[in-house]
Design a protein around this motif. Structure first.
Motif, PDB file in Angstrom:
ATOM      1  N   TYR A  41      40.255  27.944  37.994  1.00  0.00           N
ATOM      2  CA  TYR A  41      41.168  29.013  37.603  1.00  0.00           C
ATOM      3  C   TYR A  41      42.515  28.417  37.216  1.00  0.00           C
ATOM      4  O   TYR A  41      43.034  27.545  37.896  1.00  0.00           O
ATOM      5  N   GLU A  42      43.065  28.909  36.083  1.00  0.00           N
ATOM      6  CA  GLU A  42      44.392  28.512  35.632  1.00  0.00           C
ATOM      7  C   GLU A  42      45.242  29.757  35.453  1.00  0.00           C
ATOM      8  O   GLU A  42      44.727  30.816  35.072  1.00  0.00           O
ATOM      9  N   PHE A  43      46.536  29.619  35.683  1.00  0.00           N
ATOM     10  CA  PHE A  43      47.454  30.739  35.482  1.00  0.00           C
ATOM     11  C   PHE A  43      47.316  31.253  34.059  1.00  0.00           C
ATOM     12  O   PHE A  43      47.317  30.489  33.096  1.00  0.00           O
ATOM     13  N   LYS A  61      40.955  36.558  37.731  1.00  0.00           N
ATOM     14  CA  LYS A  61      41.257  36.791  39.135  1.00  0.00           C
ATOM     15  C   LYS A  61      42.709  37.257  39.210  1.00  0.00           C
ATOM     16  O   LYS A  61      43.600  36.621  38.644  1.00  0.00           O
ATOM     17  N   VAL A  62      42.937  38.391  39.874  1.00  0.00           N
ATOM     18  CA  VAL A  62      44.284  38.927  40.006  1.00  0.00           C
ATOM     19  C   VAL A  62      44.728  38.761  41.453  1.00  0.00           C
ATOM     20  O   VAL A  62      43.981  39.088  42.377  1.00  0.00           O
ATOM     21  N   MET A  63      45.940  38.240  41.623  1.00  0.00           N
ATOM     22  CA  MET A  63      46.467  38.003  42.969  1.00  0.00           C
ATOM     23  C   MET A  63      47.917  38.469  43.045  1.00  0.00           C
ATOM     24  O   MET A  63      48.626  38.475  42.043  1.00  0.00           O
ATOM     25  N   LYS A  72      54.993  39.665  43.043  1.00  0.00           N
ATOM     26  CA  LYS A  72      54.596  39.753  41.644  1.00  0.00           C
ATOM     27  C   LYS A  72      53.082  39.653  41.574  1.00  0.00           C
ATOM     28  O   LYS A  72      52.436  39.062  42.433  1.00  0.00           O
ATOM     29  N   ILE A  73      52.524  40.260  40.544  1.00  0.00           N
ATOM     30  CA  ILE A  73      51.079  40.264  40.338  1.00  0.00           C
ATOM     31  C   ILE A  73      50.775  39.287  39.211  1.00  0.00           C
ATOM     32  O   ILE A  73      51.337  39.398  38.115  1.00  0.00           O
ATOM     33  N   VAL A  74      49.928  38.325  39.503  1.00  0.00           N
ATOM     34  CA  VAL A  74      49.594  37.310  38.505  1.00  0.00           C
ATOM     35  C   VAL A  74      48.092  37.293  38.259  1.00  0.00           C
ATOM     36  O   VAL A  74      47.291  37.623  39.126  1.00  0.00           O
ATOM     37  N   GLN A  75      47.735  36.902  37.064  1.00  0.00           N
ATOM     38  CA  GLN A  75      46.339  36.820  36.662  1.00  0.00           C
ATOM     39  C   GLN A  75      45.981  35.369  36.374  1.00  0.00           C
ATOM     40  O   GLN A  75      46.752  34.648  35.749  1.00  0.00           O
ATOM     41  N   TYR A  76      44.817  34.967  36.858  1.00  0.00           N
ATOM     42  CA  TYR A  76      44.281  33.643  36.596  1.00  0.00           C
ATOM     43  C   TYR A  76      43.002  33.795  35.793  1.00  0.00           C
ATOM     44  O   TYR A  76      42.247  34.740  35.982  1.00  0.00           O
ATOM     45  N   LYS A  77      42.762  32.849  34.903  1.00  0.00           N
ATOM     46  CA  LYS A  77      41.582  32.878  34.040  1.00  0.00           C
ATOM     47  C   LYS A  77      40.685  31.701  34.387  1.00  0.00           C
ATOM     48  O   LYS A  77      41.155  30.581  34.593  1.00  0.00           O
ATOM     49  N   LEU A  78      39.372  31.940  34.440  1.00  0.00           N
ATOM     50  CA  LEU A  78      38.394  30.884  34.703  1.00  0.00           C
ATOM     51  C   LEU A  78      38.176  30.084  33.416  1.00  0.00           C
ATOM     52  O   LEU A  78      37.832  30.643  32.375  1.00  0.00           O
ATOM     53  N   VAL A  79      38.417  28.771  33.498  1.00  0.00           N
ATOM     54  CA  VAL A  79      38.293  27.895  32.328  1.00  0.00           C
ATOM     55  C   VAL A  79      37.448  26.672  32.683  1.00  0.00           C
ATOM     56  O   VAL A  79      37.247  26.360  33.855  1.00  0.00           O
ATOM     57  N   ASN A  80      36.967  25.979  31.667  1.00  0.00           N
ATOM     58  CA  ASN A  80      36.221  24.741  31.893  1.00  0.00           C
ATOM     59  C   ASN A  80      37.142  23.705  32.526  1.00  0.00           C
ATOM     60  O   ASN A  80      38.323  23.630  32.205  1.00  0.00           O
ATOM     61  N   ASN A  81      36.576  22.898  33.402  1.00  0.00           N
ATOM     62  CA  ASN A  81      37.338  21.878  34.112  1.00  0.00           C
ATOM     63  C   ASN A  81      36.808  20.496  33.731  1.00  0.00           C
ATOM     64  O   ASN A  81      35.885  19.984  34.360  1.00  0.00           O
ATOM     65  N   PRO A  82      37.391  19.877  32.709  1.00  0.00           N
ATOM     66  CA  PRO A  82      36.898  18.565  32.285  1.00  0.00           C
ATOM     67  C   PRO A  82      37.069  17.487  33.355  1.00  0.00           C
ATOM     68  O   PRO A  82      36.417  16.454  33.296  1.00  0.00           O
ATOM     69  N   ASP A  83      37.922  17.734  34.344  1.00  0.00           N
ATOM     70  CA  ASP A  83      38.137  16.773  35.422  1.00  0.00           C
ATOM     71  C   ASP A  83      37.261  17.061  36.642  1.00  0.00           C
ATOM     72  O   ASP A  83      37.435  16.439  37.693  1.00  0.00           O
TER      73      ASP A  83
END
Length: 103
Positions: A41-43, A61-63, A72-83
């Protein structure tokens, strides 16, 4: 080797648990853990309200976070993790999913 290893650090370690323990529930959990490193997950952005989310879970994902007394309400998006560990050890997602399917 005595018992199931606590740490798996190489591709060979993962291949060895299959040869030593077969396609068991423990092996399946180890490979599922490896598969979980393929994404992270990335911001994405700050939201005015939780209902303003861009898409459904698990892609988003909302937290609620507290900073200096302000929520504050922030959203994270699931992205590929090359690492991710899966890629660092030289596995493909297909290879790992194949082992999981056999367990």
């Amino acid at each position: 080797m005595r018992g199931f290893p606590k740490v798996l650090n190489s591709r060979q370690d993962y291949e060895n648990i299959i040869s030593d323990f077969g396609y068991t529930a423990k092996v399946k959990r180890a490979y599922e853990g490896l598969l979980n490193t393929a994404e992270k997950y990335e911001f994405d952005k700050e939201l005015a309200a939780e209902s303003d989310r861009t898409g459904p879970a698990p892609e988003y994902k909302v937290m609620t976070q507290e900073e200096e007394g302000t929520e504050k309400i922030v959203q994270y998006k699931l992205v590929n993790n090359p690492d991710g560990k899966i890629f660092k050890l030289g596995f493909t997602i297909g290879e790992v999913e194949e082992v999981i399917a056999q367990c």
